[in-house]
Structure formats: C-alpha cells, structure tokens
Design a protein around this motif. Structure first.
Motif, PDB file in Angstrom:
ATOM      1  N   MET A  28       0.768  -1.195   0.006  1.00 48.60           N
ATOM      2  CA  MET A  28       0.016  -0.011   0.158  1.00 48.60           C
ATOM      3  C   MET A  28       0.795   1.380   0.016  1.00 48.60           C
ATOM      4  SD  MET A  28      -3.435  -0.514   0.516  1.00 48.60           S
ATOM      5  CE  MET A  28      -3.061  -1.393  -1.063  1.00 48.60           C
ATOM      6  N   ALA A  29       0.503   2.274  -0.711  1.00 48.68           N
ATOM      7  CA  ALA A  29       1.162   3.469  -0.731  1.00 48.68           C
ATOM      8  C   ALA A  29       1.051   4.113   0.733  1.00 48.68           C
ATOM      9  CB  ALA A  29       0.491   4.233  -1.643  1.00 48.68           C
ATOM     10  N   ASP A  30       2.043   4.790   1.327  1.00 47.02           N
ATOM     11  CA  ASP A  30       1.829   4.859   2.603  1.00 47.02           C
ATOM     12  C   ASP A  30       0.803   5.712   3.093  1.00 47.02           C
ATOM     13  OD1 ASP A  30       3.692   6.484   1.456  1.00 47.02           O
ATOM     14  OD2 ASP A  30       5.419   5.422   2.614  1.00 47.02           O
ATOM     15  N   SER A  31       0.902   7.167   2.245  1.00 52.18           N
ATOM     16  CA  SER A  31      -0.054   8.151   3.076  1.00 52.18           C
ATOM     17  C   SER A  31      -1.356   7.937   2.594  1.00 52.18           C
ATOM     18  CB  SER A  31       0.502   9.621   2.492  1.00 52.18           C
ATOM     19  OG  SER A  31       0.210   9.729   1.201  1.00 52.18           O
ATOM     20  N   ASP A  32      -1.888   6.753   2.288  1.00 51.68           N
ATOM     21  CA  ASP A  32      -3.407   6.782   1.513  1.00 51.68           C
ATOM     22  C   ASP A  32      -4.278   6.441   2.906  1.00 51.68           C
ATOM     23  OD1 ASP A  32      -2.232   4.941  -1.273  1.00 51.68           O
ATOM     24  OD2 ASP A  32      -2.786   7.050  -0.627  1.00 51.68           O
ATOM     25  N   VAL A  33      -5.356   5.824   2.399  1.00 54.64           N
ATOM     26  CA  VAL A  33      -6.395   5.623   3.511  1.00 54.64           C
ATOM     27  C   VAL A  33      -5.470   4.942   4.963  1.00 54.64           C
ATOM     28  CG1 VAL A  33      -8.533   4.951   4.463  1.00 54.64           C
ATOM     29  CG2 VAL A  33      -8.016   5.702   1.836  1.00 54.64           C
ATOM     30  N   GLN A  34      -5.695   5.590   6.247  1.00 54.22           N
ATOM     31  CA  GLN A  34      -5.276   4.850   7.174  1.00 54.22           C
ATOM     32  C   GLN A  34      -5.852   3.869   7.937  1.00 54.22           C
ATOM     33  OE1 GLN A  34      -2.015   5.619   7.729  1.00 54.22           O
ATOM     34  NE2 GLN A  34      -1.544   7.402   6.600  1.00 54.22           N
ATOM     35  N   SER A  35      -5.251   2.874   8.590  1.00 54.20           N
ATOM     36  CA  SER A  35      -5.873   1.803   9.249  1.00 54.20           C
ATOM     37  C   SER A  35      -5.164   1.625  10.455  1.00 54.20           C
ATOM     38  CB  SER A  35      -6.128   0.880   8.224  1.00 54.20           C
ATOM     39  OG  SER A  35      -5.069  -0.037   8.093  1.00 54.20           O
ATOM     40  N   GLU A  58      -3.246  -0.582  10.811  1.00 56.54           N
ATOM     41  CA  GLU A  58      -1.658  -1.053  10.627  1.00 56.54           C
ATOM     42  C   GLU A  58      -0.860   0.430  10.929  1.00 56.54           C
ATOM     43  OE1 GLU A  58      -4.146  -2.500   7.931  1.00 56.54           O
ATOM     44  OE2 GLU A  58      -4.098  -3.807   9.605  1.00 56.54           O
ATOM     45  N   TYR A  59      -1.289   1.338  10.584  1.00 53.25           N
ATOM     46  CA  TYR A  59      -0.712   2.664  10.695  1.00 53.25           C
ATOM     47  C   TYR A  59      -0.122   2.531  12.167  1.00 53.25           C
ATOM     48  CZ  TYR A  59       0.519   7.412  11.783  1.00 53.25           C
ATOM     49  OH  TYR A  59       1.086   8.661  12.436  1.00 53.25           O
ATOM     50  N   LEU A  60      -0.973   2.218  13.011  1.00 52.17           N
ATOM     51  CA  LEU A  60      -0.320   2.140  14.581  1.00 52.17           C
ATOM     52  C   LEU A  60       0.720   1.053  14.722  1.00 52.17           C
ATOM     53  CD1 LEU A  60      -1.368   3.790  16.912  1.00 52.17           C
ATOM     54  CD2 LEU A  60      -2.991   1.702  17.549  1.00 52.17           C
ATOM     55  N   GLU A  61       0.701   0.238  14.206  1.00 50.13           N
ATOM     56  CA  GLU A  61       1.816  -0.888  14.200  1.00 50.13           C
ATOM     57  C   GLU A  61       3.060  -0.386  13.738  1.00 50.13           C
ATOM     58  OE1 GLU A  61       0.008  -4.561  12.191  1.00 50.13           O
ATOM     59  OE2 GLU A  61      -1.842  -4.078  13.649  1.00 50.13           O
ATOM     60  N   PHE A  93      -6.381   8.523  12.123  1.00 49.56           N
ATOM     61  CA  PHE A  93      -4.906   8.522  11.799  1.00 49.56           C
ATOM     62  C   PHE A  93      -4.206   9.456  10.856  1.00 49.56           C
ATOM     63  CE2 PHE A  93      -5.942   4.051  13.327  1.00 49.56           C
ATOM     64  CZ  PHE A  93      -5.316   4.264  14.522  1.00 49.56           C
ATOM     65  N   LEU A  94      -5.148   9.835   9.848  1.00 50.52           N
ATOM     66  CA  LEU A  94      -4.566  10.856   9.033  1.00 50.52           C
ATOM     67  C   LEU A  94      -4.255  11.967  10.058  1.00 50.52           C
ATOM     68  CD1 LEU A  94      -6.672  11.170   5.807  1.00 50.52           C
ATOM     69  CD2 LEU A  94      -4.290  10.841   5.920  1.00 50.52           C
ATOM     70  N   TYR A  95      -5.124  12.603  10.601  1.00 51.35           N
ATOM     71  CA  TYR A  95      -4.705  13.696  11.557  1.00 51.35           C
ATOM     72  C   TYR A  95      -3.818  13.355  12.514  1.00 51.35           C
ATOM     73  CZ  TYR A  95      -5.710  17.456  15.243  1.00 51.35           C
ATOM     74  OH  TYR A  95      -5.394  18.295  16.056  1.00 51.35           O
ATOM     75  N   VAL A  96      -3.344  12.274  12.997  1.00 51.95           N
ATOM     76  CA  VAL A  96      -2.220  11.883  13.900  1.00 51.95           C
ATOM     77  C   VAL A  96      -0.694  11.959  13.063  1.00 51.95           C
ATOM     78  CG1 VAL A  96      -1.105  10.160  15.194  1.00 51.95           C
ATOM     79  CG2 VAL A  96      -3.446  10.453  15.431  1.00 51.95           C
ATOM     80  N   ASP A  97      -1.176  11.619  11.663  1.00 54.65           N
ATOM     81  CA  ASP A  97       0.050  11.400  10.750  1.00 54.65           C
ATOM     82  C   ASP A  97       0.565  12.921  10.676  1.00 54.65           C
ATOM     83  OD1 ASP A  97       2.028   9.844   9.591  1.00 54.65           O
ATOM     84  OD2 ASP A  97       0.948  10.027   7.563  1.00 54.65           O
ATOM     85  N   HIS A  98      -0.494  13.915  10.670  1.00 46.93           N
ATOM     86  CA  HIS A  98       0.053  15.155  10.238  1.00 46.93           C
ATOM     87  C   HIS A  98       0.246  16.126  11.413  1.00 46.93           C
ATOM     88  CE1 HIS A  98      -0.506  14.852   5.744  1.00 46.93           C
ATOM     89  NE2 HIS A  98      -1.333  13.952   5.998  1.00 46.93           N
ATOM     90  N   ALA A  99      -0.031  15.395  12.458  1.00 44.38           N
ATOM     91  CA  ALA A  99       0.105  16.313  13.894  1.00 44.38           C
ATOM     92  C   ALA A  99       1.551  16.817  13.859  1.00 44.38           C
ATOM     93  CB  ALA A  99      -0.076  15.300  15.097  1.00 44.38           C
ATOM     94  N   GLU A 100       2.678  16.222  13.159  1.00 43.42           N
ATOM     95  CA  GLU A 100       3.783  16.999  13.271  1.00 43.42           C
ATOM     96  C   GLU A 100       4.069  18.301  12.710  1.00 43.42           C
ATOM     97  OE1 GLU A 100       6.230  13.746  12.453  1.00 43.42           O
ATOM     98  OE2 GLU A 100       6.212  13.002  14.563  1.00 43.42           O
ATOM     99  N   ASP A 101       2.943  18.422  11.628  1.00 42.53           N
ATOM    100  CA  ASP A 101       3.170  19.557  10.882  1.00 42.53           C
ATOM    101  C   ASP A 101       2.614  20.816  11.849  1.00 42.53           C
ATOM    102  OD1 ASP A 101       3.450  17.982   9.000  1.00 42.53           O
ATOM    103  OD2 ASP A 101       1.685  18.300   8.060  1.00 42.53           O
TER     104      ASP A 101
END
Lengths: 491, 78
Positions: free
Chosen positions: A1-8, A10-13, A215-223
């Motif tokens: 899977m391309a990484d920044s696509d729909v998160q699930s 597995e992101y946490l893992e 999870f998208l939100y978490v992923d962009h939290a660092e921004d």
C-alpha cells in the motif's frame, strides 16, 4: 500500500517501540489498545500475565493452549508482539512490558492520577444539552464531511436537514490524505473531486471512517508541532469518556485544546464555542474504542443514531430486486450520492429513489477503485428490513444446509454473482505488496515456514512445486525463522 | 538458506500474463523481478500502477473497446 493513503490500524503498528513506551504511560491508551485491537485469546493471555510476578516460560504458555488452537495462539502472540505488549526475555519467557502492565492495572483497578479518565465539570455550563443534541451535532458534522466528499452540490435536493460544510482544516486534511483533490482556481473557488481512496473511504462503516480520518490527523500532527504520541494519547482519552457528560477543560494544555477544536469540526466532541469551559464527547467519540468483538453491533447502533433524521427508518432502506433494480427509501442527499456511485439513478420521489445497477454503472465504480465487496457490504448493511425477513424465511424453508446458506444472503444471489462477474471482467489483475520467500533447503523447512505464515495470517500465495511462498508481512516470520534456526543449531 | 525478495505479487490470467511479458521484454525487463508461472509473477512494487495501465491499454486496443456499449440500453423504461 502507498503509505499516505487511507490509514488503518496498521498505521499504529508502524510506530516505534519507544513511541509505544510513551503511549502506554497513559492508562486510557493501554486500555484502548487492549479493548480494541486484541483477539479474545490475546486478552486472556494479557489478563493471565498481568499480575504475574515472574516471567512466564514459553513452554508453560504452550501448555495453556490446546494443540488444536495453535494458529489462534500464534496469531495472539504475534499481535501482542506487534503492539509491544509482551516482551520475550533472553531466557525464553514472556513478560508484559512495564508501562503497559502498570497502566492497564491502573485502568482496571482505579487509583493514581484520576484526571487520566477526564474530569467531569460540576456543574456543566450549559445543562440543557441532551444526548439527542449531541447525536444531531455529530451526524450533521460527519454527514457534512462525507457529503462534501461525494459532492452533494452536484445533486440539488430540497432537504430538511441543514448541510454543514466542513471547516478549512478538515478539507486540508482530506486533501493531504489524497481522499479528495481540489480543482478550480482561487478566484472562482475550489470544488472537490473525490479520488479512488476517497471512494473506498465513503463506503466503509462509520467507525472505520472515523479512525481513518483520525490516523490521518495523527500523521499530520507533526506539521502543527505536536507529537504523534501526544495526539494519540489524547484521542484514547477522549474515547474513554462517557456520552452525555460534560468534561472540564481546566487541566488541558494548549495542544490538547487545539486538538479539541479540530475534533469538534469532525463532530467527535461538542463545545458551544472554542472558549467555553467544558466539552461533551459525542457518540462518535465514545464508540471509538469499543470492544473489538462487539464492534459490529456498536456500528449499527452508531449508524442508526446517525441516520435517524434523514430517513424515517433507523437503518435499512434499500430494496434490491433480482432484475438489478434498486428502490431506496431515503431523502438523504448523501445516500443518494453514494448510490449514484455504482448505479444509474432513475427517478427521485419525495422519499424514494429508484435506480438500476448495470454493467456499465458497476464497471464505472470499479474503474474508480470501488470493489465488488464494498458495494455488496454497503447494500447488505443498508438493506431494508423486508429484505432481511425474506432472506430468513427463505433460509428456514430450504431443506438442505448448503441451499439455506445461499438463501440466507440478504441480497439476491444472482445480483451478488453478477456484481462479482462485472468486476472480474474489468479488473482481472490483483497485486499484493510483500515478500517472496524462496530457496528453501529442504521440503520440511519449506513446509514449516509456510505453515507458520499461514497460522499468523500473512500467507498470500504458495507454490509447492516451486517451493516458494509469498507473505504480506515479514517481521514475525523473520523472528520465527531466526529462532527456529537457533534452536535447530542447539539440538 | 531461504531468501526473501521484496516486491508485489501479481496474479492474473494467462492472456494478461502474456501481454505483460511482452511489455516487459520491450521495455528491457524493468517490470518483472521474477516470473513464476502463467498466473503469477513478482513485480516491482512502485511499478504496479504503471503495469496495470499498460496491460489494460494493450488489451483494450487488441479487443476494440466500446463494442459492447450498445447493450446497455434499457428496453423497459418505466
């Protein structure tokens, strides 16, 4: 899977061990992972290990599990390993990681810092807010987001419910997650164009949708200069709150207040204004980490709570005939748009939409990235109660069990098959990212490893003739191969 | 000693595999990492979308697209 696509999940893992270490400092995080992600057997293992003083030798653990359930055991241990809940010591014994066990104990027995489960506001600043108000708010916000994605505006419809446009922050997030693309110019205004991933997103059940977005939100939290772990811990805290209670904001820091105002855009929490003194979690929040084993029933509660206004029936409004005609008793613009994704809409009446599924409409959907399974699961979960009753009757009337199973499906079998056939015609190629394992020395070695991969559920394909197999995850297998090589060398 | 090769497992039917193999040959073997059999092969993970597009284009031109659009007409409009 391309990484920044729909998160699930597995992101946490993919988080680092140290991030888990910090995450588990919060009792709510430990409890949420325990409730939401672990299988029943994994839960029992954790409970057994929780108050054990000494590490449990691997051999003793094997005795607990019946030989017939070996695959469940491997799966459970693999889960625990992936979430950094258990650690295997050098002497081949299991222990729970320190932070996790301390936090889970605290979550179960109470004590310690009471603020970790939120602080109830006494008295609430606005006592007139009811659970219905919260459901209404959550529904409007969430349907607003989904409606925006599928382009409500394309289907003008007089509707009693007010359509809420999502906030700029939410739109930005959808764009960053490649769920929509914006077309147009800054002068004329932008219009959203939904992507492949976006289509997959809108057809999922609500809980999955909410988590994908979070999870998208978490992923962009660092921004926004927040750490992933801080955001995740706060989300888990929110998910452990109680519906209909007001919680005070007094002990929250600036980052957490910021997250709160973003969550209110999603409809996950409600606050009358950003500087009000307290906030209410909505049903979207309180069902976030409901028990994994009961999540399906929670989802129906959730979706029924969230659809009551737009349709007279709580849920289930679609009737499908064997000639591929669809009658949907709904006036919701969102549901209309969703149906329009894979059917040809025929006519619209005040509370009824008629449509027909055709080869071209289904293939159009497949082209856009919607799978037959998604269409079928959408139709099944929204099927009219009459369809269900019919299916149950047909099943009980059928004498032989194979026929009964077939009749028990809510959607007519011919329609089911045809949707699959239409999809296969268009998309005959499947690809799975992962690892090809080959060049095994002996047949026994090959069999031991593919069987292990099968047991933990990562085996995708194998060829006995070529002595090769393919897995979608390799970490656990690699550990297993290493440990069995070592023990092989000893013995 | 077993080895692991990273990539994407591609599964399709033999006609598509034939098309893919000829595309791969013309492009100088940049797509297929390891041909396995008529139904499966290992391809570069980052080339998956490109492969799907190329194979589909080739198949569509070979079969002539749009020939079956006529049958969509609904005979019993109500």
């Amino acid at each position: 899977m391309a990484d920044s696509d729909v998160q699930s999940w597995e992101y946490l893992e993919r988080l680092q061990g140290t991030e888990f270490y910090r995450l588990y400092k919060n009792p709510t995080s430990a409890l949420a992972i325990f409730r939401k992600r672990l299988s029943s057997l994994a839960k029992s293992l954790v409970m057994a290990l929780l108050y054990l003083n000494a590490p449990l030798p691997v051999k003793d653990l094997d005795v607990w599990v019946k030989p017939g359930s070996r695959s469940e055991k491997e799966h459970a241990l693999d889960l625990l390993q992936r979430y950094h809940i258990t650690a295997v010591s050098s002497s081949k014994a299991y222990t729970l990681t320190e932070n996790f066990s301390r936090s889970l104990r605290q979550a179960l027995t109470g004590g310690g810092d009471t603020k970790s489960f939120g602080e109830i506001a006494h008295p609430p600043s606005n006592p007139s807010i009811t659970v219905e108000d919260l459901d209404g708010f959550a529904r409007n916000q969430w349907e607003g987001i989904l409606g925006y994605m599928v382009g409500n505006s394309a289907i003008p419809l007089e509707s009693t419910s007010t359509v809420v446009d999502p906030s700029p922050g939410v739109i930005e997030l959808l764009k960053a997650g490649h769920l929509i693309e914006l077309a147009g110019s800054s002068r004329l205004g932008y219009s959203p164009k939904i992507t492949k991933d976006g289509f997959a997103f809108v057809l999922q059940d609500i809980n999955t949708q909410v988590w994908s977005l979070l999870f998208l939100y978490v992923d962009h939290a660092e921004d926004f200069a927040m750490t992933k772990v801080a955001v995740l811990s706060f989300l888990f805290l929110i998910s452990s709150l109680e519906l209909g209670q007001a919680y005070t904001k007094s002990h929250l820091d600036a980052d957490q207040l910021r997250i709160l105002s973003d969550l209110s855009d999603f409809g996950i929490i409600y606050q009358s204004s950003s500087d009000s003194l307290d906030f209410y979690p909505t049903r979207l929040a309180t069902t976030l980490t409901s028990d994994s084993n009961t999540s399906s029933s929670n989802n129906t509660n959730l979706s029924s709570a969230l659809t009551t206004s737009s349709t007279s029936q709580a849920h289930g409004f679609i009737i499908i005939e064997t000639n591929y005609r669809i009658y949907a008793y709904t006036s919701s613009p969102l549901q209309t748009s969703l149906l329009g994704l894979f059917t040809n809409l025929r006519s619209r009446h005040p509370n009824l939409i008629t449509a027909k599924m055709t080869k071209s409409s289904v293939q159009r959907a497949v082209q856009m990235g919607i799978t037959a399974e998604q269409i079928i699961s959408y139709l099944t979960s929204h099927a009219h109660p009459q369809m269900r009753r019919h299916a149950i009757q047909a099943a009980s009337a059928a004498s032989d069990p194979a026929k009964a199973a077939q009749a028990a499906s809510v959607i007519p079998a011919t329609v089911l098959d045809q949707i699959h056939l239409w999809q296969i015609e268009k998309d005959r190629m499947t690809t799975t990212p992962g690892y090809l394992m080959k060049q095994f020395g002996t047949q026994a070695e090959y069999e031991r490893y593919w069987q292990f991969a099968d047991q933990i559920g990562v085996l995708v394909w194998r060829s006995d003739r070529k002595r090769m197999f393919f897995v979608n995850q390799i970490d656990s297998l690699r550990r297993f191969m290493k440990s069995s090589r070592e023990s092989g060398a000893e013995g | 000693m077993p080895t692991a090769a990273k990539g994407a497992l591609l599964q399709c039917d033999p006609p598509q595999m034939a098309v893919l193999k000829s595309i791969n040959e013309k492009a100088g073997n940049i797509y297929i990492i390891e041909p396995i059999d008529d139904h499966t092969c290992l391809v570069s993970e980052n080339k998956v979308d490109e492969i799907k597009r190329l194979v589909k284009e080739t198949m569509d031109t070979a079969m002539g697209i749009g020939e079956d659009d006529a049958e969509e007409k609904d005979s019993d409009l109500d």
